[in-house]
Each structure stands twice: as C-alpha cells, then as structure tokens.
Scaffold this active site. Structure first.
Site, PDB file in Angstrom:
ATOM      1  N   PHE A  42       0.854  -1.181   0.000  1.00 13.91           N
ATOM      2  CA  PHE A  42       0.000   0.000   0.000  1.00 13.91           C
ATOM      3  C   PHE A  42       0.895   1.238   0.000  1.00 13.91           C
ATOM      4  O   PHE A  42       1.892   1.284   0.704  1.00 13.91           O
ATOM      5  CB  PHE A  42      -0.915  -0.008   1.228  1.00 13.91           C
ATOM      6  CG  PHE A  42      -2.141   0.838   1.071  1.00 13.91           C
ATOM      7  CD1 PHE A  42      -3.239   0.367   0.381  1.00 13.91           C
ATOM      8  CD2 PHE A  42      -2.177   2.114   1.593  1.00 13.91           C
ATOM      9  CE1 PHE A  42      -4.376   1.143   0.230  1.00 13.91           C
ATOM     10  CE2 PHE A  42      -3.295   2.906   1.453  1.00 13.91           C
ATOM     11  CZ  PHE A  42      -4.399   2.430   0.765  1.00 13.91           C
ATOM     12  N   VAL A  63      -0.297   7.064   5.265  1.00 14.67           N
ATOM     13  CA  VAL A  63      -0.539   8.480   4.989  1.00 14.67           C
ATOM     14  C   VAL A  63      -1.903   8.854   5.566  1.00 14.67           C
ATOM     15  O   VAL A  63      -2.899   8.178   5.304  1.00 14.67           O
ATOM     16  CB  VAL A  63      -0.484   8.761   3.471  1.00 14.67           C
ATOM     17  CG1 VAL A  63      -0.733  10.241   3.190  1.00 14.67           C
ATOM     18  CG2 VAL A  63       0.873   8.324   2.894  1.00 14.67           C
ATOM     19  N   GLU A  67      -8.834  11.156   6.087  1.00 14.64           N
ATOM     20  CA  GLU A  67      -9.823  11.945   6.810  1.00 14.64           C
ATOM     21  C   GLU A  67     -10.497  11.182   7.929  1.00 14.64           C
ATOM     22  O   GLU A  67     -11.381  11.706   8.597  1.00 14.64           O
ATOM     23  CB  GLU A  67     -10.873  12.450   5.821  1.00 14.64           C
ATOM     24  CG  GLU A  67     -10.291  13.384   4.779  1.00 14.64           C
ATOM     25  CD  GLU A  67     -11.334  13.843   3.770  1.00 14.64           C
ATOM     26  OE1 GLU A  67     -12.524  13.510   3.948  1.00 14.64           O
ATOM     27  OE2 GLU A  67     -10.943  14.527   2.820  1.00 14.64           O
ATOM     28  N   THR A  68     -10.071   9.937   8.163  1.00 15.78           N
ATOM     29  CA  THR A  68     -10.736   9.128   9.181  1.00 15.78           C
ATOM     30  C   THR A  68      -9.747   8.655  10.238  1.00 15.78           C
ATOM     31  O   THR A  68      -8.534   8.822  10.116  1.00 15.78           O
ATOM     32  CB  THR A  68     -11.396   7.885   8.543  1.00 15.78           C
ATOM     33  OG1 THR A  68     -10.367   7.004   8.074  1.00 15.78           O
ATOM     34  CG2 THR A  68     -12.323   8.273   7.399  1.00 15.78           C
ATOM     35  N   HIS A  80      -8.855   5.754  10.719  1.00 18.83           N
ATOM     36  CA  HIS A  80      -8.119   4.585  10.225  1.00 18.83           C
ATOM     37  C   HIS A  80      -6.601   4.798  10.279  1.00 18.83           C
ATOM     38  O   HIS A  80      -5.855   3.875  10.602  1.00 18.83           O
ATOM     39  CB  HIS A  80      -8.571   4.253   8.799  1.00 18.83           C
ATOM     40  CG  HIS A  80      -8.059   2.939   8.298  1.00 18.83           C
ATOM     41  ND1 HIS A  80      -8.454   1.729   8.844  1.00 18.83           N
ATOM     42  CD2 HIS A  80      -7.182   2.643   7.310  1.00 18.83           C
ATOM     43  CE1 HIS A  80      -7.836   0.747   8.214  1.00 18.83           C
ATOM     44  NE2 HIS A  80      -7.057   1.270   7.287  1.00 18.83           N
ATOM     45  N   ASN A 123      12.011  -0.664  12.447  1.00 16.15           N
ATOM     46  CA  ASN A 123      10.688  -0.255  11.996  1.00 16.15           C
ATOM     47  C   ASN A 123      10.816   1.006  11.143  1.00 16.15           C
ATOM     48  O   ASN A 123      11.047   2.088  11.655  1.00 16.15           O
ATOM     49  CB  ASN A 123       9.761   0.000  13.184  1.00 16.15           C
ATOM     50  CG  ASN A 123       8.358   0.374  12.762  1.00 16.15           C
ATOM     51  OD1 ASN A 123       8.083   0.616  11.594  1.00 16.15           O
ATOM     52  ND2 ASN A 123       7.468   0.427  13.725  1.00 16.15           N
TER      53      ASN A 123
END
Length: 163
Positions: free
Chosen positions: A23, A83, A86-87, A89, A114
């Site tokens: 991702f 990244v 708007e939530t 998450h 990490n």
C-alpha cells in the site's frame, strides 16, 4: 571507569529479512531502494537479503513473525507508509502496526528496524524515504551485531533462557 560494550558493526555475514507493505507502493519502493543500497554498502550481499511484500502495514507484523520463526535471520526490517486520511483509520493502522512489530521483536528476541512512515501526505513521505530507508538498514545491522556480540560478551544464550 564504567565498562562499555561496543560491538564491531558490520553487515558481513549477516542475514537480513525485509517485509514491505505494498500500500502506497511508490513510497515503499523508494524506502526499499534506499534500504537495500545501504545494506549492500555495509557489506551484505544480495544473497544475504530476503525481500517479501504484504498488502499493507497491518500485515507486516505477521510476516515478520513468520520470518522470526524460521530462525534464518539476524535482523529484520519493516517498510511501509501510512498516509493520514480523513478518518480514524490512520491512527489505528499506525498504532497497531507499530505495536505488532514491537511485540514480534520482543517475543522472538529479534532485532527489527521499523521503517513504516506515518505522515500527513505524500510530500512528507518522499522527503523522508531516503533517510528512513538508510536508517533502517543501519539500525538492523547495528542491533544484529549488538545482539550477537553482547550474547558472546556476557555468555547469554536464548537456549539458557528457555531452560
């Protein structure tokens, strides 16, 4: 004078595993390039490095755990980018992936660097990829050398701990 232990830090002879989230792939590929470039500069060969990908940052800890269980690696590296959106998450993924990576390292006595970026936007990510990828390689090497060297220095072995 206080005794200080300082291991020799070299990548030669180490085996490093890299788990990269797909991702935000462009960011992650840039992290990987910087990381591998530094690993090779520090004495590892391409044969010393195993590279695997997983869908996202939340899947990284499980893949790291699987590599730990193989007992074939001196250190591992986690690469990814979260990244902000708007939530909520973003917070969930950032916190849980970081906690998972830490838990795997502690549970398996495995140094894990990490390098999962947590940023506000792509511009911040790309501004950090070279430094963070390079640092991940250096951290993995240094911690692998520390772990091995300190183990020999104090005579500790994980087999004794389990007994």
């Amino acid at each position: 004078m206080i005794e200080q232990f300082k291991p020799e830090i070299t990548g030669k002879g180490l085996r490093i595993g890299i788990v990269q989230a797909r991702f935000n792939e462009d960011i992650c590929n840039a992290l990987l390039n910087a990381c591998v470039t530094e690993l090779l500069a520090q004495g590892l060969t391409e044969e010393d490095i195993l590279y695997i990908t997983v869908p996202g940052a939340l899947e990284v800890p499980l893949a790291l755990q699987m590599l730990c269980q193989s007992e074939e690696f001196d250190a591992l590296i986690a690469l990814g980018a979260v990244v902000r959106g708007e939530t909520y998450h973003f917070d969930l993924v950032s916190n849980e992936s970081g906690a998972g990576i830490t838990k795997v390292g502690l549970d398996h006595n495995m140094p894990i660097a990490n390098a999962i970026l947590t940023v506000e936007n792509d511009e911040q990510a790309f501004a950090r990829v070279v430094e963070k990828g390079t640092d991940a390689a250096r951290v993995a090497i240094e911690m692998a050398c520390l772990y091995e060297g300190l183990d020999e220095f104090i005579g500790f072995t994980s087999d004794e701990e389990e007994a």
